[in-house]
Design a protein around this motif. Structure first.
Motif, PDB file in Angstrom:
ATOM      1  N   GLN A  15       0.819  -1.213   0.000  1.00 45.54           N
ATOM      2  CA  GLN A  15       0.000   0.000   0.000  1.00 45.54           C
ATOM      3  C   GLN A  15       0.847   1.254   0.000  1.00 45.54           C
ATOM      4  OE1 GLN A  15      -2.209  -1.688   3.532  1.00 45.54           O
ATOM      5  NE2 GLN A  15      -3.714  -0.263   2.712  1.00 45.54           N
ATOM      6  N   TRP A 159       1.718   8.883  -0.467  1.00 43.90           N
ATOM      7  CA  TRP A 159       1.233   9.392   0.818  1.00 43.90           C
ATOM      8  C   TRP A 159       1.073  10.904   0.660  1.00 43.90           C
ATOM      9  CZ3 TRP A 159       4.401  13.022   3.132  1.00 43.90           C
ATOM     10  CH2 TRP A 159       5.772  12.975   2.810  1.00 43.90           C
ATOM     11  N   THR A 299      -5.036   6.959  -5.938  1.00 47.97           N
ATOM     12  CA  THR A 299      -5.414   7.328  -4.568  1.00 47.97           C
ATOM     13  C   THR A 299      -4.151   7.589  -3.758  1.00 47.97           C
ATOM     14  OG1 THR A 299      -5.370   5.054  -3.725  1.00 47.97           O
ATOM     15  CG2 THR A 299      -7.473   5.843  -4.653  1.00 47.97           C
ATOM     16  N   GLU A 300      -4.363   8.100  -2.551  1.00 46.98           N
ATOM     17  CA  GLU A 300      -3.228   8.424  -1.680  1.00 46.98           C
ATOM     18  C   GLU A 300      -3.597   8.145  -0.227  1.00 46.98           C
ATOM     19  OE1 GLU A 300      -3.682  12.373  -3.216  1.00 46.98           O
ATOM     20  OE2 GLU A 300      -3.873  13.220  -1.198  1.00 46.98           O
ATOM     21  N   GLN A 301      -2.568   8.004   0.574  1.00 47.55           N
ATOM     22  CA  GLN A 301      -2.748   7.755   2.013  1.00 47.55           C
ATOM     23  C   GLN A 301      -2.391   9.019   2.789  1.00 47.55           C
ATOM     24  OE1 GLN A 301      -3.650   4.820   3.903  1.00 47.55           O
ATOM     25  NE2 GLN A 301      -3.779   6.569   5.283  1.00 47.55           N
ATOM     26  N   GLU A 307      -8.137   5.918   6.105  1.00 47.62           N
ATOM     27  CA  GLU A 307      -8.659   5.659   4.755  1.00 47.62           C
ATOM     28  C   GLU A 307      -7.822   6.358   3.685  1.00 47.62           C
ATOM     29  OE1 GLU A 307     -11.582   3.956   4.024  1.00 47.62           O
ATOM     30  OE2 GLU A 307     -11.664   3.422   6.179  1.00 47.62           O
ATOM     31  N   ARG A 308      -7.649   5.675   2.573  1.00 54.56           N
ATOM     32  CA  ARG A 308      -7.063   6.336   1.408  1.00 54.56           C
ATOM     33  C   ARG A 308      -8.105   7.272   0.799  1.00 54.56           C
ATOM     34  NH1 ARG A 308      -2.341   3.689  -0.166  1.00 54.56           N
ATOM     35  NH2 ARG A 308      -2.315   4.773  -2.177  1.00 54.56           N
TER      36      ARG A 308
END
Ligand SMILES: Nc1nc2c(c(=O)[nH]1)N[C@H]1C(S)=C(S)[C@@H](COP(=O)(O)O)O[C@H]1N2
Ligand SMILES: [Mo]
Length: 335
Positions: A15, A159, A299-301, A307-308
């Motif tokens: 992830q 991230w 998507t990103e963290q 949650e992403r």
């Protein structure tokens, strides 16, 4: 109060991708171990949620912040032009989960970075300018008014964070420099001090760290030189005493601890481009639809969130910056 969220380093490797995994997969495991050790010892004292009072004067941090000659400029007045669509990240995370390869390829370099001497610090402005200059950092700070801005930051590793930067628009420095009309780019250079920054002993990296922008990009109001964060002078690990912030581009463009601005007609080859140009280009604008060579950018963290979230075109700044690129053809604008 306890921090309730999952830390980024608790995420599965799948992830959370990162440049150094590619170069040395074992680093990731070392870094994951270090990261959780840090949070399970001293640092779990954060506040419950990022408060609106991020500009409150620093409490008595037993650091050089107290004697930083620029401390008097903080907190600076907030410029509300750029709004966030999300919570601010926790200061504890934004200042302990860093990328600063000069001090090593792990995220946990904040202690090592304390070795960086911030005074005297001089900034060179050279190349295609009316008159080359060498400015003492405190003289430079005295010339330019500081403001605070809330910006998103999206690392190419997927991230992200949202932080209050203090500093000034890069265009003020461009005006100060008075570039010749032949200048098309600004090349920014970080210090080169291998005896202090042990990461710079790793000879397979092309030190010093170099980044570049077109003069047009650098003159855009969003392009910012940050001198502080969370209402205080910049911690060393975040790129003191001054770093670039280009929030519509991947984070590696935001080069830290700058010592030289060179105005030039040649497109600078940046640090990551030199290492792996097929994956890290000059433009590096954020685009969820254009994957990195080895992972998706959809998507990103966000640091400190469980949650992403979806990644936004130009990291949410398309309305402001998309026009800068409308006439550029046959270029990899998004990697
Ligand atoms: N000089 C230098 N600047 C740098 C880096 C670096 O390794 N060296 N890392 C970049 C990357 S990949 C990111 S995501 C951001 C991270 O900034 P932060 O640690 O303040 O979050 O700094 C950028 N600037
Ligand atoms: Mo990054």
């Amino acid at each position: 109060m306890l921090l309730k969220f999952r830390k980024p380093w608790e995420l599965k490797e799948s992830q959370l991708t990162e440049e150094s995994v590619y170069l040395n997969r074992r680093n990731f495991m070392k870094q994951a171990a270090l990261g959780s050790a840090v949070l399970s010892t001293g640092l779990v004292t954060g506040c419950d949620e990022p408060s609106a009072e991020v500009t409150a004067p620093a409490k008595k941090a037993a650091t050089e912040t107290n004697i930083d000659p620029s401390a008097k400029y903080y907190p600076a007045k907030r410029n509300d032009t750029y709004k966030l669509d999300r919570d601010l990240s926790f200061e504890e995370l934004a200042t302990t989960y860093n990328n600063f390869y000069e001090f090593g390829s792990s995220k946990n370099i904040h202690e090592k970075a304390q070795a960086l001497p911030l005074r005297p610090w001089s900034v060179a402005i050279d190349g295609m300018v009316e008159k080359e200059m060498q400015l003492d950092i405190d003289d430079l700070f005295a010339k330019i008014e500081f403001e605070e801005r809330l910006y998103r930051h999206r690392c190419v590793e997927a991230w992200s964070m949202a932080v209050p930067w203090t500093g000034f628009p890069l265009k003020k420095l461009v005006e100060l420099a008075r570039p010749l009309s032949s200048a098309k780019y600004i090349r920014m250079e970080t210090f080169n001090l291998p005896d202090i920054a042990s990461g710079q002993k790793a000879h397979w990296y092309p030190w010093p760290y170099i980044e570049g922008l077109t003069i047009e990009e650098a003159s855009h109001d969003l392009a910012f030189i940050a001198t502080g964060i969370y209402g205080k002078p910049m911690p060393k690990q975040n790129g003191a005493p001054l770093r670039l912030v280009t929030p519509w581009k991947y984070g590696f463009k935001s080069t830290k601890s700058i010592v030289k601005f060179t105005f030039t007609d040649k497109r600078p080859v940046s640090f990551w481009e030199e290492i792996q140009g097929s994956e890290y280009g000059f433009w590096a604008n954020v685009n969820p639809d254009v994957p990195h060579a080895r992972w998706s950018q959809a998507t990103e963290q966000p640091l400190g969130k469980s949650e992403r979230v979806p990644t936004l075109l130009f990291n949410g700044y398309a309305e402001e910056v998309a026009d800068l690129y409308k006439d550029i053809k046959d270029e990899r604008l998004y990697t």
